[in-house]
Design an enzyme around this catalytic site. Structure first.
Site, PDB file in Angstrom:
ATOM      1  CG  ASP A  40      -4.074  -1.023  -3.117  1.00  0.00           C
ATOM      2  OD1 ASP A  40      -4.299  -0.227  -4.039  1.00  0.00           O
ATOM      3  OD2 ASP A  40      -3.835  -2.223  -3.301  1.00  0.00           O
ATOM      4  CG  LEU A  41      -4.647  -1.482   2.912  1.00  0.00           C
ATOM      5  CD1 LEU A  41      -4.441  -2.774   3.681  1.00  0.00           C
ATOM      6  CD2 LEU A  41      -6.046  -0.944   3.161  1.00  0.00           C
TER       7      LEU A  41
END
Length: 834
Positions: free
Chosen positions: A180-181
């Site tokens: 995600d990041l």
């Protein structure tokens, strides 16, 4: 920026005047828009209509974990609430698009089209709009509409297959959701680059970012190792990527440390360990010898490190120039003197006076004194729609009554930023198909460390001309342990670049380099603080040569703070940054595990690339360059984002939970299948019934122990007692077929070779072959994870042979080339002793 960590208030923010409509949810999208806000963009979150009207609280209650999550990801953003499924809500969005520069979402492919918000539909409202869609698998390919969670893309990326304690161990996901990041960071890079492209051409475009593409790209040198040289990465908890030994995690008397001891540190380390005999022992005197006799050395060191505390080892080793980092818990990270000294722990407040600690701006563009807490859904609806669309109070109230919008409590909000609408002024020599950084020249100083090389490659992929300035032949102190590993590093981290040679310690080489600086836009380095000053090429000195040059310096701990002079390697950064403390094998949860790829350096590289493209855009309005001070530790701390207020302010203790998702969902994790391979699942509540059917046990769905997620957590061991053996009934590939058919979030843990042969990776063009002067047939590498709809794709260019472009580059710029020996890897390996 200046050489300090404070922003220069005299200069505009890089994204000043840019307005973002942020439709994203959960982690990946909001983290990307948070970075845009830190660069000066005005971010307006477009949220769903709340299910029920909440009374306005007169007394503020303590911050909850859910609120703390939002504080970590949504600070400094406005909030409006609109029903996107209604025709009236869609018309409001269309009008807002006319007042915006960027529309950003992380819906699954097809959702924006169903909402009538495709890129083409928005172009009709704003011909220069930039749209960015971030999804698990991208906008096309056979997996495009499959559900994706961070563990799934980690499993499919190839890296999880060698992130484990041993060959037959359980594959381990990194405890922080890097899928995600990292996708959020890459999306931010793409958006800033597309803004530069629009500034030059007047043309907006669509950016397609896939979490899986990003994770595949981060394999860098592992890709040619596996695909070209048939050297599939295997677990190597005690060996660095370039073959460094000793390396890895060692238990102390009270905790763990991560170390990486290079050849120049070896004598000092042995002295501190009170083992001077190891210095002269032929088995361990050189890195090549230590690599050969690794197991013997590791056994010795495991006994040595248990004799003292982790803090003792860290203090003495680091102060003596030997890299040893303590494995630190998430909350404890924010007590670290370097984190505090670099301003990475920031307190913000809301209108009720509640205060929480959040992660700071690792790029140091933002003024933290102006930060504010996130707003509840719809709190800025009246402000935004009244100011931008000139809706009256009566019109707003009517839309609120009809549930088209939601008017939250408007008190305590920040005003909108005055914005000058974008005026199309295309440059005469700019074409829409140009890559965003075409015409920019980047000088990348010597070294194959991923932190710098991957940053340079990201800039090259965006169209910059990247020229490596390499050391003369023979000055490489620590050779690679084999030819294939050297070729893999060279190809996978340097494709599309050129190479010149200059000895910066000699007058002729220094003069040649400064002549190049006079023609450059960016100088990229990762030398330790003080080295550039000694060479006379620090940021201030370079700006005397070229006032417009941007100096991007990547170091372990940055150029300021009490640890700035300390050395750093990836393993120590992983340990100090908090993530390693919650990354474990479920069968051996007491042992922290490092992520198989150099996550510390790669994170710093992405932030360096983001900061550099932002600085290039700011320079267009200021006309002057600046120095960017990128710290690998700052970058790791930034990844903690939503966990920071939960850990520091709310007091949540983050412990390893390899069998639970971030929200506590389960069943979750890697399960051994009938063929010995592993299959990763992430079953959130909406998938529970389908999971039970696919498992062949529909009775689980209504079992009173498991019928709700809270009950499944309360009866976790009983749940896994039935789930774990169920996976043994089929092969991993069989499970993959079943899950794909059922549209369930699950994936086989793939090797690197399998990851780059998987249909989605092939459909997205993530596997390419580049030509090579020394490897017949070329070398296979990972492609760029950024897909632009207008700018031309990245051409498959090879990596340079060190020094081979010196004469040609000098002639092009009208310079006198220094006499250099081309550092041919083939010749170099021929010179090395057997």
């Amino acid at each position: 920026m200046s050489d300090s960590t404070a922003p220069d208030e005299a200069q505009p923010m890089p994204l000043a005047g840019i307005r973002v409509l942020d439709l994203s949810r959960v982690v990946s999208g909001p983290f990307g828009s948070l970075l845009l806000a830190d660069l000066g963009a005005e971010v307006i979150r477009v949220e769903s209509i709340p299910g029920a009207r909440q009374p306005v609280e007169t007394v503020a209650s303590p911050l909850t974990e859910e609120e703390a999550f939002a504080w970590g990801l949504h600070r400094n953003k406005h909030s409006i609430a609109i029903d996107l499924k209604s025709a009236a809500g869609r018309e409001i969005i269309y009008k807002l698009v006319g007042e915006a520069d960027i529309v950003y979402d992380n819906f699954r492919p097809g959702v924006m089209e169903r909402l009538g918000l495709s890129h083409d539909a928005l172009l009709a409202q704003n011909p220069s709009i930039i749209t960015c869609s971030l999804s698990g698998f991208g906008g096309d390919g056979p997996w495009a509409r499959m559900p994706a969670y961070d563990p799934i893309v980690q499993a499919m990326s190839g890296t999880m297959s060698f992130t484990k304690l041993s060959l037959d161990g359980v594959p381990v996901r990194w405890g922080i959701p890097i899928g995600d990041l990292f996708a959020g960071i890459i999306a931010a890079i793409g958006i800033v680059a597309a803004t530069i492209h629009r500034d030059k051409t007047g043309v907006g475009q669509h950016i397609d970012v896939s979490m899986l593409d990003v994770m595949l790209a981060l394999n860098t040198y592992r890709v040619p190792q596996a695909l070209t040289f048939e050297n599939e990465p295997v677990p190597s908890p005690f060996e660095g990527g370039q073959g460094t030994v000793p390396f890895g995690n060692f238990e102390c008397s009270d905790g763990w440390v991560a170390l990486c001891i290079s050849q120049r540190m070896w004598k000092t380390a042995c002295t501190i360990m009170q083992r001077p005999d190891l210095i002269v022992d032929e088995r361990f005197s050189t890195n090549l010898a230590r690599n050969t006799n690794r197991d013997e050395l590791i056994a010795i060191l495991q006994g040595v490190f248990k004799t003292r505390t982790a803090d003792d080892w860290q203090a003495e080793m680091m102060s003596s120039g030997v890299v040893v980092g303590k494995v630190t818990g998430v909350g404890d990270v924010f007590n670290h003197p370097q984190v505090l000294g670099r301003g990475m722990a920031v307190k913000i407040s809301d209108k009720a006076g509640r205060t929480a600690t959040v992660a700071g701006d690792s790029l140091k563009f933002s003024d933290v004194d102006t930060w504010w807490a996130p707003r509840e859904a719809g709190a800025d609806s009246a402000l935004v729609l009244g100011s931008l669309l000139r809706l009256s109070t009566d019109e707003l109230n009517q839309l609120d009554e009809a549930r088209v919008i939601h008017l939250g409590d408007p008190t305590g909000g920040a005003p909108l930023i005055e914005r000058t609408p974008h005026v199309v002024q295309p440059a005469k020599d700019a074409a829409p198909t140009d890559r965003p950084l075409k015409g920019s020249i980047v000088l990348e100083l010597n070294g194959d460390e991923p932190s710098k090389c991957f940053a340079g490659q990201l800039l090259a992929d965006l169209g910059a001309r990247v020229i490596r300035v390499d050391r003369p032949a023979g000055q490489n102190v620590e050779p690679y342990p084999d030819e294939a590993r050297e070729a893999a590093f060279r190809a996978a981290l340097n494709r599309g670049k050129q190479s010149v040679t200059a000895d910066l310690k000699q007058p002729e080489g220094a003069a040649f380099f400064k002549d190049l600086v006079a023609r450059a836009d960016v100088v990229l380095d990762n030398y330790r603080p003080g080295v550039l000053t000694r060479l006379g090429i620090d940021g201030a000195s370079l700006r005397e040569v070229n006032p417009r040059v941007i100096s991007t310096s990547i170091t372990g701990f940055g150029h300021t703070g009490p640890w700035s002079s300390y050395p750093a390697f990836d393993n120590a950064i992983q340990a100090l940054g908090g993530g390693m403390s919650i990354t474990v094998d479920p069968s051996q949860p007491e042992i922290p595990i490092r992520w198989g790829n150099p996550i510390g350096g790669l994170t710093g590289a992405m932030f360096a690339a983001l900061g550099t493209v932002a600085a290039l855009r700011r320079r267009e309005s200021t006309g002057v360059g600046e120095q960017l001070d990128i710290s690998l530790l700052d970058s790791q701390v930034a990844l903690l984002s939503y966990r920071v207020p939960q850990a520091v302010t709310v007091g949540r203790l983050f412990l390893p939970e390899p069998r639970r998702g971030g929200s506590g969902s389960l069943p979750f994790g890697a399960f051994r299948c009938g063929d010995g391979r592993y299959f990763v699942i992430c079953i959130t509540p909406q998938f529970w019934h389908r999971f039970c059917e696919t498992a062949g046990h529909p009775e689980w769905a209504e079992d009173p122990r498991f019928v709700t997620e809270p009950l499944r957590r309360a009866n976790e061991q009983e749940l896994y007692d039935v789930v774990e053996p169920s996976f043994l009934a089929r092969t991993a590939d069989d499970w993959q077929s079943e899950y794909f058919e059922a549209n369930l979030p699950g994936a086989v843990v793939l090797t690197t070779s399998e990851a780059f042969s998987q249909p989605q990776a092939l459909a997205r063009g993530m596997r390419i072959t580049i030509p090579d002067d020394e490897i017949t047939g070329g070398i296979e590498v990972a492609n760029s994870p950024l897909k632009f709809s207008v700018s031309a794709p990245v051409p498959p260019l090879g990596a340079p042979i060190p020094g081979r472009d010196t004469a040609a580059v000098a002639a092009e710029f009208g310079l006198t080339a220094p006499l250099v020996e081309v550092d041919s890897p083939a010749a170099r390996w021929g010179r090395l002793p057997a």
